[in-house]
Write an enzyme that holds these catalytic residues in place. Structure first.
Site, PDB file in Angstrom:
ATOM      1  N   ASP A  13     -23.352  -0.577   1.384  1.00 19.14           N
ATOM      2  CA  ASP A  13     -24.667  -0.080   2.050  1.00 19.14           C
ATOM      3  C   ASP A  13     -25.836  -0.388   0.680  1.00 19.14           C
ATOM      4  OD1 ASP A  13     -23.568   0.893   4.267  1.00 19.14           O
ATOM      5  OD2 ASP A  13     -23.664   3.062   3.634  1.00 19.14           O
ATOM      6  N   GLY A  57     -26.893   6.191  11.214  1.00 25.26           N
ATOM      7  CA  GLY A  57     -25.822   5.260  10.656  1.00 25.26           C
ATOM      8  C   GLY A  57     -26.520   3.974   9.808  1.00 25.26           C
ATOM      9  N   SER A  98     -29.483   7.064   3.305  1.00 21.62           N
ATOM     10  CA  SER A  98     -29.230   7.456   1.737  1.00 21.62           C
ATOM     11  C   SER A  98     -29.099   6.304   0.667  1.00 21.62           C
ATOM     12  CB  SER A  98     -27.801   8.107   1.540  1.00 21.62           C
ATOM     13  OG  SER A  98     -26.744   7.052   2.174  1.00 21.62           O
TER      14      SER A  98
END
Length: 388
Positions: free
Chosen positions: A176, A128, A132
Site C-alpha cells: 500500500d 479497501g 491509512s
C-alpha cells in the site's frame, strides 16, 4: 484550486489561526492484482488513484507536533521526543508513528522543529483503498523533506509498513505504501516485495477505451483484527511445514507436494499465494504483449482464488463481481485485504452508468447496504503541492 485543497487550507486556518506554509498529498491505491502476496515476499501490481489525502503544514519553533483533521474533533498534540509505540493511538498513530519510525531507521531528529498539520481526504475509509497508507505516506514524505532526513521513497514505504506493524498493530505488507509513493499516471507499479525492486508498468486504459470502476460495498473491514492476521499465520505455517523461508520460494510445481503434506485449509491458503504470484507476472506479460483488454480472465481467476482458497470475500463482494461480469466487464475481482471493502471492474467507459444501475439494483434486491460505484484513474504518487 480543487475543493479538497480549499477545504484543507480553510480547515488549517480555522483550527490553528494561521496559514500553512506547505501543502502535501498522497493517493490511495487500488490493487489491480496480487492479494496477500506482499507479506509472503511475492509480487503485487497496484496503482495510485486520483483520490488523495492532503496535508497542510506550518513549521513551529519548538519541538511540538500538533495534528488535526475534520474526521476527529480533537487536536492531537505531542512532543517529538515523546512519540513512540506506547504514546500514540487512534487515527493519529498512522501519521505520528512515522516520526518514531524514522528514528528506528536511523534518522537523527536532533535540532528539528515541530509543526502544525491539518489533514483532509477524499479516500473512502474502510473501502479497501488504503486511506491509512496515504496518511503514512503523506506524513513520511513531508517529514523526510522538511527535516532533510534523506530517505528515498522505497525507504519511506518500508517505514510505513514498519509503523503499521509495530505501532498500529496491523500485520500488513509493503504494497500500500509503495503504491502511494511510487505511483505514476496511467500506470501500475510491479513490486517485488522481497527485493523491493519496483517497475512502472503502463496500463494503456485510455487507448483501449477502458476505465477501472470501484464498487464500494460499504462493508467495512478492520485489518488489525481476526481474519487478516489468521491468513498471515496460515501462510507462515505453510512455509514452515514445507521448509521454505516464505511462500515466494514455491511455484505451481510444488502444489502436489503441498497438497500431500498440508491439511486442507493450509493447502488452500498456500495455493492461493502460489497461483496469485503467477497471475501477477502473467498480467504484466499480457499488458505488455496484448494490452489491457486481455487481462480479464486473470482478474476473474484471482477473485475465485480469494473466494474459495483464501476465503476472504463476502457475499456483497461476490455479488459486485458477478454483476460486473454480467454487465460486460473485461474482468472483475475483489481488491484489498478482504472481509469487506471494494471490488474493481475493468470495463468500457461507456458501460459505467449501466454497471452502477445494475449493482445498485442487485444490492437492493439482496437487502444489502447501498453501494458506491465510481471510476478511479491511475495517478501520480505522493508529492509536495504548490500553495496557491
Amino acid at each position: 484550486m480543487t475543493t479538497l485543497e480549499q477545504t484543507v487550507l480553510e480547515g488549517f486556518s480555522a483550527r490553528f489561526g494561521k496559514t500553512p506554509d506547505s501543502l502535501w498529498s498522497a493517493p490511495g491505491r487500488v490493487n489491480l492484482i496480487g492479494e496477500h502476496t506482499d507479506y509472503n515476499d511475492g509480487f503485487v501490481l497496484p496503482f495510485a488513484i486520483d483520490r488523495r489525502t492532503l496535508m497542510a503544514v506550518r513549521m513551529r519553533e519548538d519541538r511540538v507536533i500538533r495534528i488535526a483533521t475534520s474526521f476527529a474533533p480533537d487536536t492531537v498534540e505531542i512532543a517529538i521526543d515523546a512519540i513512540g509505540p506506547d504514546t500514540v493511538s487512534g487515527w493519529s498513530a498512522y501519521p505520528l508513528g512515522m516520526v518514531w519510525g524514522t528514528r528506528e531507521f536511523g534518522a537523527s531528529l536532533d535540532g528539528v522543529t515541530g509543526f502544525d498539520a491539518y489533514l483532509e481526504s477524499d479516500i473512502p475509509v474502510g473501502a479497501g483503498l488504503s486511506s491509512s497508507a496515504a496518511l503514512e505516506s503523506v506524513f513520511g514524505l513531508a517529514v523526510t523533506e522538511l527535516w532533510g532526513l534523506g530517505f528515498d521513497r522505497q525507504t519511506i514505504a518500508r517505514i510505513g509498513q514498519f509503523n503499521e506493524n509495530q505501532v498500529v498493530g496491523a500485520p500488513t505488507g509493503i504494497m500500500d505504501q509503495s503504491a502511494s509513493l511510487l505511483g505514476a499516471r496511467d500506470s501500475a507499479v510491479l513490486l517485488d516485495c522481497r527485493s523491493l525492486d519496483a517497475s512502472v508498468i503502463p496500463l494503456g486504459l485510455a487507448d483501449a477505451g477502458l476505465v477501472i470502476a470501484v464498487i464500494d460495498t460499504r462493508v467495512s473491514h478492520e485489518h488489525a483484527t481476526g481474519g487478516y492476521a489468521a491468513r498471515r499465520a496460515s501462510c507462515e505455517l505453510g512455509a514452515r511445514l514445507l521448509g521454505v523461508t516464505s511462500l515466494r520460494d514455491l511455484t505451481v510445481d510444488d502444489l502436489g507436494r503441498a497438497e500431500a503434506e498440508l491439511d486442507d485449509e493450509t493447502f488452500r491458503r498456500v495455493r492461493h499465494i502460489i497461483t496469485e504470484n503467477e497471475r501477477v507476472l502473467e498480467t504484466v506479460r499480457t499488458l505488455r504483449d496484448r494490452g489491457a483488454t486481455a487481462i480479464g480472465p486473470l482478474l476473474d481467476a484471482s477473485h475465485v482464488s480469494m473466494r474459495d482458497d483464501f476465503e476472504i470475500s463476502v457475499p456483497e463482494l461476490d455479488l459486485a463481481v458477478s454483476t460486473a461480469q454480467l454487465q460486460g466487464a473485461v474482468g472483475a475481482r475483489m481488491t484489498g485485504g478482504g472481509f469487506g471493502g471494494s471490488a474493481i471492474a475493468v470495463i468500457a467507459g461507456s458501460k459505467v452508468d449501466a454497471l452502477r444501475a445494475a449493482v445498485e439494483s442487485a444490492f437492493a434486491d439482496a437487502g444489502y447496504a447501498h453501494p458506491d460505484v465510481f471510476v478511479v484513474t491511475p495517478s501520480a504518487g505522493a508529492s509536495r503541492e504548490p500553495l496557491s
